[in-house]
Design a protein around this motif. Structure first.
Motif, short mmCIF file in Angstrom:
data_model
loop_
_atom_site.label_atom_id
_atom_site.label_comp_id
_atom_site.label_asym_id
_atom_site.label_seq_id
_atom_site.Cartn_x
_atom_site.Cartn_y
_atom_site.Cartn_z
N ASN A 338 0.83 -1.22 0.00
CA ASN A 338 0.00 0.00 0.00
C ASN A 338 0.86 1.26 0.00
OD1 ASN A 338 -2.42 -1.32 -0.15
ND2 ASN A 338 -3.13 -0.78 1.90
N PRO A 367 -1.22 -2.35 -3.75
CA PRO A 367 -2.18 -3.10 -2.94
C PRO A 367 -2.07 -4.61 -3.18
CG PRO A 367 -3.25 -1.32 -4.14
CD PRO A 367 -1.88 -1.45 -4.70
N TYR A 377 -8.62 -2.13 4.61
CA TYR A 377 -8.40 -1.35 3.40
C TYR A 377 -9.68 -1.28 2.56
CZ TYR A 377 -6.44 -0.08 -1.17
OH TYR A 377 -6.19 0.53 -2.38
#
Length: 426
Positions: A338, A367, A377
């Motif tokens: 991320n 990601p 997330y």
């Protein structure tokens, strides 16, 4: 002279504290990887013993509970193997976890079976059907050399063929051979057909091959497990929260003798969580800090998914979440999943690392959905997933042990995380 002596004692004290902190982290890993925890899976109460240990550590350092006495209970389904399997091929007894592993979704099988050697020369379903239909395969085990098959098809195609065979109804099961090292996992279900994975078992199709199998799994569709949740109230009077997460579960055991210690994956990440919990219990920060030790990660992120759906504190109050997995090496630095999404925060990590000369590198990654940060997330919670790079390659096998975990950059990694967390307190 007095100044030199003072500096010397300050350096000595700092070194002593660092050593004590690492010793605490090693203690956590050594405990969680002990045989009595049975690989922290869902057989012989391995997960529950690990959860009780972590709860007691929270209590020891007066970290407040979230949930029912630190626990957040939920149910999962787990295919377990309380009884060790027996495998004999062509009269030779094979050794579990050294010569073979049973498939984690294996159903029960007991008997003596002829082995049919299949050569998969095409991913085309019609070609495979013609190979199968031209033979009498009823009551037989099918042997497939995966390395040979991969010379005729791509890995995803082979996986699709094998998954179909694991649930086909005309044979008794599969023997899947490869030179690749034996790795295991946890699964929530059983396939229709038994399957074992062997390493370097080469069978000649021109001779008669026979296997004797006895595998007795136990599918537990409603196994109660628990997340372990602790809380430190910040000094600033705010309800904003930093969240530290790690999964304490691993892939369990097969029978009483073979278990998967999971030192790097993820006793090490759990030890980093406890390291930070102990540190912030002694150095109370401005913001609240929540520590979430999840079960169910290895079986599908089930613990973190449950918490994200049933939070014990409002998710909107989370300033940032740091998920820690495989923290026991660091020879080549640390990877930050991320980092491309939360670029400002990632740049802060890189700057702090450079200023304090801690890790060889802080690598960025986009990601991914394979760890416990992901359910958060998906709910738009800002988060990183960290894992260290380099060192040992033991993973999901019996060799991921405390004795071989190097802790190469553990203290420097911990310092980087503390520097990052503390910048929220300024």
């Amino acid at each position: 002279m007095k100044i030199r002596i003072l500096v010397y004692f300050i350096v000595l004290l700092s070194f002593s504290q660092t050593q004590a902190q690492e010793e605490y982290a090693r203690y956590i890993v050594k405990e969680l990887t002990a045989k009595s925890y049975h690989g922290r899976g869902y057989v012989f109460d391995g997960d529950r013993k690990a959860a009780q240990f972590l709860r007691n550590e929270f209590k020891k350092y007066k970290i407040q509970p979230l949930g029912d006495d630190y626990y957040q209970y939920y149910n999962l389904s787990a295919n377990t193997f309380p009884t060790a399997p027996k495998v004999t091929i062509n009269g030779k007894k094979y050794t579990l976890a050294v010569d073979y592993l049973i498939d984690a979704a294996c159903p029960a099988i007991d008997g003596k079976f002829a082995i049919e050697v299949l050569e998969l020369t095409s991913p085309d379903p019609q070609v495979i059907a013609s190979i199968i239909n031209n033979r009498n395969l009823e009551h037989k085990l099918l042997y497939i050399d995966e390395d040979l098959a991969l010379t005729h098809m791509k890995a995803p195609q082979l996986r699709e063929v094998i998954d179909q065979l694991k649930n086909a109804g005309f044979h008794k099961g599969l023997i899947l051979n490869s030179k690749q090292k034996l790795k295991w996992r946890s699964l929530t279900y059983q396939n229709k057909k038994a399957s074992i994975n062997t390493q370097s078992l080469f069978l000649d199709a021109k001779v008669k091959n026979v296997a004797q199998l006895k595998i007795s799994p136990q599918l537990n569709p409603e196994y109660q497990t628990q997340n372990v949740c602790g809380f430190i109230k910040g000094t600033g009077g705010s309800d904003s929260t930093i969240v530290i997460t790690a999964h304490y579960d691993h892939i369990g055991a097969i029978g009483k003798k073979v278990y998967f210690p999971g030192a790097n994956d993820n006793a090490s990440g759990t030890s980093m969580l406890m390291y930070l919990a102990k540190y912030y219990a002694e150095h109370v920060p401005k913001y609240n800090v929540v520590f979430l030790a999840f079960s169910g990660e290895e079986i599908g992120l089930l613990g973190s998914k449950h918490y994200a759906k049933n939070p014990l504190l409002e998710l909107g109050k989370i300033k940032f979440l740091l998920n820690l997995d495989m923290a026991g090496t660091g020879d080549e630095g640390v990877q930050v999943v991320n980092g491309t999404i939360f670029k400002k925060e990632f740049d802060t990590l890189v700057r702090l690392n450079k200023e304090h000369n801690l890790m060889p590198q802080v690598k960025v990654r986009g990601p991914m959905d394979r760890s416990d940060h992901f359910p958060f997330y998906e709910k738009s919670i800002p988060c990183f997933f960290f894992y260290t790079l380099g060192g040992i390659d033991a993973y999901h096998d019996i060799y991921d042990r405390y004795e071989t975990l190097p802790f190469t950059k553990f203290n420097n990694y911990a310092k980087l995380l503390i520097y990052y967390i503390d910048q929220y307190n300024k």
